[in-house]
Design a protein around this motif. Sequence first.
Motif, mmCIF file in Angstrom:
data_model
loop_
_atom_site.group_PDB
_atom_site.id
_atom_site.type_symbol
_atom_site.label_atom_id
_atom_site.label_comp_id
_atom_site.label_asym_id
_atom_site.label_seq_id
_atom_site.Cartn_x
_atom_site.Cartn_y
_atom_site.Cartn_z
ATOM 1 N N VAL A 113 -4.964 8.236 -2.140
ATOM 2 C CA VAL A 113 -5.695 7.506 -3.182
ATOM 3 C C VAL A 113 -4.839 7.132 -4.381
ATOM 4 N N GLY A 114 -3.651 7.676 -4.498
ATOM 5 C CA GLY A 114 -2.764 7.336 -5.616
ATOM 6 C C GLY A 114 -3.378 7.709 -6.954
ATOM 7 N N SER A 115 -3.315 6.783 -7.893
ATOM 8 C CA SER A 115 -3.818 7.065 -9.243
ATOM 9 C C SER A 115 -5.344 7.141 -9.291
ATOM 10 N N ASN A 116 -6.014 6.770 -8.210
ATOM 11 C CA ASN A 116 -7.472 6.895 -8.149
ATOM 12 C C ASN A 116 -7.906 8.357 -8.013
ATOM 13 N N LEU A 117 -6.968 9.267 -7.895
ATOM 14 C CA LEU A 117 -7.281 10.695 -7.839
ATOM 15 C C LEU A 117 -8.031 11.117 -9.091
ATOM 16 N N LYS A 118 -7.711 10.478 -10.196
ATOM 17 C CA LYS A 118 -8.391 10.760 -11.461
ATOM 18 C C LYS A 118 -9.894 10.497 -11.341
ATOM 19 N N ASP A 119 -10.273 9.433 -10.619
ATOM 20 C CA ASP A 119 -11.687 9.103 -10.425
ATOM 21 C C ASP A 119 -12.402 10.173 -9.596
ATOM 22 N N ILE A 120 -11.701 10.738 -8.631
ATOM 23 C CA ILE A 120 -12.302 11.783 -7.799
ATOM 24 C C ILE A 120 -12.491 13.061 -8.605
ATOM 25 N N LEU A 165 -12.244 9.162 0.791
ATOM 26 C CA LEU A 165 -10.968 8.461 0.864
ATOM 27 C C LEU A 165 -11.163 6.948 0.906
ATOM 28 N N ALA A 166 -12.122 6.479 1.692
ATOM 29 C CA ALA A 166 -12.338 5.042 1.836
ATOM 30 C C ALA A 166 -12.765 4.402 0.515
ATOM 31 N N ALA A 167 -13.534 5.116 -0.268
ATOM 32 C CA ALA A 167 -14.000 4.568 -1.544
ATOM 33 C C ALA A 167 -12.871 4.448 -2.563
ATOM 34 N N HIS A 168 -11.850 5.294 -2.456
ATOM 35 C CA HIS A 168 -10.786 5.328 -3.465
ATOM 36 C C HIS A 168 -9.402 5.014 -2.894
ATOM 37 N N ALA A 169 -9.327 4.550 -1.656
ATOM 38 C CA ALA A 169 -8.042 4.359 -0.981
ATOM 39 C C ALA A 169 -7.171 3.316 -1.667
ATOM 40 N N LYS A 170 -5.880 3.604 -1.681
ATOM 41 C CA LYS A 170 -4.886 2.697 -2.243
ATOM 42 C C LYS A 170 -4.365 1.750 -1.175
ATOM 43 N N ARG A 223 -5.423 -6.987 9.339
ATOM 44 C CA ARG A 223 -4.852 -7.117 7.988
ATOM 45 C C ARG A 223 -4.285 -5.771 7.587
ATOM 46 N N ILE A 224 -3.400 -5.821 6.591
ATOM 47 C CA ILE A 224 -2.831 -4.600 6.027
ATOM 48 C C ILE A 224 -2.643 -4.822 4.537
ATOM 49 N N SER A 225 -2.869 -3.781 3.754
ATOM 50 C CA SER A 225 -2.686 -3.876 2.302
ATOM 51 C C SER A 225 -1.240 -4.201 1.969
ATOM 52 N N GLU A 226 -1.046 -4.949 0.909
ATOM 53 C CA GLU A 226 0.303 -5.242 0.429
ATOM 54 C C GLU A 226 0.916 -3.976 -0.156
ATOM 55 N N ASN A 227 2.226 -3.930 -0.180
ATOM 56 C CA ASN A 227 2.995 -2.846 -0.800
ATOM 57 C C ASN A 227 2.767 -1.483 -0.144
ATOM 58 N N THR A 228 2.395 -1.463 1.118
ATOM 59 C CA THR A 228 2.293 -0.202 1.838
ATOM 60 C C THR A 228 3.696 0.213 2.263
ATOM 61 N N SER A 229 4.071 1.432 1.934
ATOM 62 C CA SER A 229 5.392 1.955 2.278
ATOM 63 C C SER A 229 5.289 2.909 3.459
ATOM 64 N N VAL A 230 6.436 3.246 4.020
ATOM 65 C CA VAL A 230 6.484 4.220 5.103
ATOM 66 C C VAL A 230 6.006 5.571 4.561
ATOM 67 N N ASN A 231 5.224 6.282 5.346
ATOM 68 C CA ASN A 231 4.670 7.603 5.029
ATOM 69 C C ASN A 231 3.576 7.585 3.971
ATOM 70 N N ASP A 232 3.055 6.421 3.604
ATOM 71 C CA ASP A 232 1.889 6.361 2.723
ATOM 72 C C ASP A 232 0.649 6.678 3.548
ATOM 73 N N GLY A 233 -0.325 7.304 2.934
ATOM 74 C CA GLY A 233 -1.591 7.538 3.605
ATOM 75 C C GLY A 233 -2.399 6.258 3.611
ATOM 76 N N VAL A 234 -2.976 5.905 4.737
ATOM 77 C CA VAL A 234 -3.779 4.691 4.852
ATOM 78 C C VAL A 234 -5.130 5.013 5.473
ATOM 79 N N VAL A 235 -6.143 4.276 5.033
ATOM 80 C CA VAL A 235 -7.469 4.373 5.617
ATOM 81 C C VAL A 235 -7.601 3.224 6.598
ATOM 82 N N VAL A 236 -8.078 3.517 7.784
ATOM 83 C CA VAL A 236 -8.231 2.513 8.836
ATOM 84 C C VAL A 236 -9.683 2.051 8.844
ATOM 85 N N LEU A 237 -9.867 0.728 8.745
ATOM 86 C CA LEU A 237 -11.199 0.132 8.680
ATOM 87 C C LEU A 237 -11.370 -0.885 9.797
#
Length: 188
Positions: free
Chosen positions: A20-27, A98-103, A129-143
């Motif tokens: 979730v990246g910086s969205n952790l604050k929201d959680i 995770l899906a609600a706050h995924a980066k 499709r894939i989110s922009e700026n996804t790096s190797v080893n980033d956590g991703v939510v599959v939709l």
Amino acid sequence: MRPLDEKETTVVFEKLFKFVGSNLKDIVERRSAGDGPGGEDGRFCFRLHKNRVLYAAEPVVRRATNVARDRLVSLGTCIGKFTKGGDFRLTIQCLDLLAAHAKHKVWLKPAAEMSFLYGNHVLKGGVGRISENTSVNDGVVVLSMSDIPLGFGVAAKSTQDCRKLDPNGIVVLHQADIGEYLRMEDEL
């Protein structure tokens, strides 16, 4: 049931931050809407019960203190569990959070959804499709293409690498999916 200690909190937050990246604050700062007795608002908190990390509203946690530890099965949402080696693993029950706050997100074509739900990795040919700026080893939510959360995993390739990858190349390494409820119903 007890609050997480400092080491456990660090491990859990690092794992959640990966998705979730910086969205952790929201959680962490999320507030419940009138769940308490008398309708009072409360914050959400993390608790450890046996080896499972639970995410629940504080008014509900306060009420659960009246239940004996050996009688308490679960409380709130099970975010993950600690292994005997001390590692923390996210469970499929945290998918909605995770899906609600995924980066980073990956959308699958309808033909590739069943393959993922059977526990296979996501191939480039199945990615819609894939989110922009996804790096190797980033956590991703599959939709799915209709934005229904199917599971989560770890990016095997960055967004840039996916563009020049052959159709049979692995894009997302499978970690959990909603098909686990059927495959592991004896354990759950």
